[in-house]
Design a protein around this motif. Structure first.
Motif, short mmCIF file in Angstrom:
data_model
loop_
_atom_site.label_atom_id
_atom_site.label_comp_id
_atom_site.label_asym_id
_atom_site.label_seq_id
_atom_site.Cartn_x
_atom_site.Cartn_y
_atom_site.Cartn_z
N GLU A 144 0.88 -1.17 0.00
CA GLU A 144 0.00 0.00 0.00
C GLU A 144 0.92 1.21 0.00
OE1 GLU A 144 -2.55 2.06 3.27
OE2 GLU A 144 -3.76 0.45 2.38
N GLN A 190 2.21 5.29 -0.32
CA GLN A 190 1.95 6.47 0.49
C GLN A 190 0.69 7.21 0.04
OE1 GLN A 190 5.83 8.12 -0.35
NE2 GLN A 190 6.54 7.65 1.71
N THR A 191 0.26 6.98 -1.21
CA THR A 191 -0.95 7.60 -1.72
C THR A 191 -2.15 6.66 -1.60
OG1 THR A 191 -0.40 6.92 -3.98
CG2 THR A 191 0.28 9.13 -3.30
N LYS A 192 -2.01 5.59 -0.80
CA LYS A 192 -3.06 4.60 -0.52
C LYS A 192 -3.45 3.76 -1.74
CE LYS A 192 -3.34 5.97 3.71
NZ LYS A 192 -2.47 5.33 4.64
N GLU A 193 -2.57 3.67 -2.73
CA GLU A 193 -2.79 2.79 -3.87
C GLU A 193 -2.17 1.44 -3.56
OE1 GLU A 193 -1.78 4.52 -7.73
OE2 GLU A 193 -1.61 6.43 -6.69
N THR A 194 -2.73 0.38 -4.16
CA THR A 194 -2.17 -0.95 -4.01
C THR A 194 -1.27 -1.24 -5.21
OG1 THR A 194 -4.08 -1.72 -2.78
CG2 THR A 194 -2.71 -3.40 -3.82
#
Length: 107
Positions: free
Chosen positions: A42, A44-48
């Motif tokens: 995950e 830092q921009t909350k993307e997987t």
């Protein structure tokens, strides 16, 4: 004159690491899942982001050589990966103690 030459040389040497990465991508974040062939992060921009592990992938924990089996879910990582088609192939995974600049695996 000597000072100008020294500054020019310093700029040239500092620029080399920037160009050395070429098309590599840095995946920075927290490990969510681990398998024998993939690490899911995950960012830092909350993307997987899913990164493939190859036999040539190196692992560095707190600045020392390590292995996949020492990597744990929840560890913060910096993964240097090369885009190959739609995949990212890891060539280095850094984790462990973070220094003051936010880099994993450096002392």
């Amino acid at each position: 004159m000597k000072r100008a030459l020294a500054v020019t040389l310093a700029i040239c040497f500092l620029a080399v690491p920037v160009f050395a990465h070429g098309t590599d991508k840095h995946v920075i974040g927290v490990v969510k899942t681990i398998s024998d062939t993939k690490i899911t992060v995950e960012t830092q921009t909350k993307e997987t982001q899913v990164v493939t592990i190859s036999p040539d992938t190196s692992f560095v924990k707190s600045g020392a050589p390590s292995s996949l089996k020492e990597l744990k879910v929840g560890d913060r990582v910096v993964i240097h990966a090369k885009p190959v088609g739609s995949d990212l192939i890891a060539h280095e995974v850094r984790f462990g103690k973070w220094d003051s600049s936010g880099q994993a695996g450096r002392n």
